[in-house]
Design an enzyme around this catalytic site. Structure first.
Site, short mmCIF file in Angstrom:
data_model
loop_
_atom_site.label_atom_id
_atom_site.label_comp_id
_atom_site.label_asym_id
_atom_site.label_seq_id
_atom_site.Cartn_x
_atom_site.Cartn_y
_atom_site.Cartn_z
N LYS A 9 0.81 -1.22 0.00
CA LYS A 9 0.00 0.00 0.00
C LYS A 9 0.85 1.28 0.00
O LYS A 9 2.08 1.22 0.08
CB LYS A 9 -0.96 -0.03 1.19
C1 LIG Z 1 -9.81 -2.45 -1.95
C2 LIG Z 1 -9.19 -3.21 -0.83
N1 LIG Z 1 -9.84 -3.29 0.35
C3 LIG Z 1 -9.30 -3.96 1.40
C4 LIG Z 1 -8.09 -4.59 1.29
C5 LIG Z 1 -7.61 -5.36 2.48
O1 LIG Z 1 -6.55 -4.78 3.10
P1 LIG Z 1 -6.02 -5.36 4.49
O2 LIG Z 1 -6.19 -6.83 4.42
O3 LIG Z 1 -4.62 -4.93 4.57
O4 LIG Z 1 -6.90 -4.75 5.52
C6 LIG Z 1 -7.38 -4.53 0.11
C7 LIG Z 1 -6.06 -5.18 -0.02
O5 LIG Z 1 -5.44 -5.18 -1.03
C8 LIG Z 1 -7.95 -3.83 -0.98
O6 LIG Z 1 -7.29 -3.74 -2.13
#
Ligand SMILES: Cc1ncc(COP(=O)(O)O)c(C=O)c1O
Length: 249
Positions: free
Chosen positions: A47
């Site tokens: 990210k």
């Molecule tokens: C659009 C979106 N939402 C949520 C996530 C989930 O992120 P995390 O598992 O780090 O909370 C991602 C991960 O790539 C994502 O691309």
């Protein structure tokens, strides 16, 4: 977001935003994290800023913030600490069956330093996006992302869409050709309805969501990251342009 918030208000709903890709985007002058009722950010390794794993939720509602803090660490009430003992005492109370969703202190320390660099990282990504935009403007085979004037794009990803009707190769071959030239790309994302679990569970077919299916066939995410040099950017532009020119209809 404006219509979404209006609909939510009319129906007495709360808006919880997935802003995993949106740091540091803004909408009508408001930064992500200050718009919906709760906004969730991801600090996963890929990210715009990272703590290796983990994330952050923002809200103006102090009750919810306290609840999130409590539920993220075994449902232990921090108020109980304050009320009965000096901070750091052995005493605690479990108020709810909580989770183990806490960010580690080490990850948080990394996050604080990353946060300081967030805008600086963004400046570089924005510059790369502008260079790409200018370089590809004359290639009708490539459809660019756009950003409305009342918004700031986070440029977490630089996604192009291929005008397949103008090309003799499909998206997968396009990616393969880039890979052969040493350029790594990806596809964000494969729509849920095309994944085996969702097909099996809900009987989805590609045609059930024609817009998502069609976009999926055409999208490619080109490299964009703060350490990218101008030479790297030029090399991507050169490779993309060459492949497009070689495969024009
Ligand atoms: C659009 C979106 N939402 C949520 C996530 C989930 O992120 P995390 O598992 O780090 O909370 C991602 C991960 O790539 C994502 O691309």
């Amino acid at each position: 977001m404006t219509p979404i918030l209006e609909i939510a208000k009319a129906h007495k709903l709360y808006v919880v935003e997935d802003a995993a890709h949106s740091l540091p985007a803004s909408y009508e002058g408001k930064k992500m994290g200050t718009i919906g009722d709760i906004t969730c950010f991801s600090f996963y390794a890929t990210k715009t800023i990272t703590t290796g794993e983990g994330g952050m939720a923002t809200t103006e509602n102090s009750e919810w913030a306290e609840r999130m803090r409590m539920m993220s660490l075994h449902g232990i009430s921090h108020d109980a600490w304050k009320r009965y003992t000096k901070e750091g005492s052995w005493y605690y109370e479990v108020h709810c069956p909580g989770f183990k969703y806490n960010l580690t202190d080490i990850a948080a320390a990394i996050g604080i330093e990353q946060l300081k660099k967030c805008n600086q990282f963004w400046e570089v990504r924005k510059r790369i996006a502008t260079i790409y935009d200018e370089a590809f403007a004359n290639l009708p085979e490539i459809q660019l992302s756009f950003c409305r004037s009342n918004m700031q794009h986070a440029w977490h990803l630089y996604v192009i869409q291929l005008a397949l009707e103008r090309l003799r190769i499909n998206r997968n071959d396009f990616i393969k050709a880039l890979r052969e030239k040493g350029i790594g790309t990806s596809v964000h994302f494969i729509p849920l309805h095309l994944h085996p679990y969702y097909c099996d569970k809900f009987g989805y077919k590609p045609a059930d969501f024609p817009n998502a299916s069609s976009a999926f066939e055409r999208i490619v995410s080109l490299p964009i990251y703060p350490r990218m040099t101008e030479a790297d950017v030029e090399s991507v532009i050169g490779a993309v342009s060459k492949i497009v020119k070689q495969n024009r209809r």
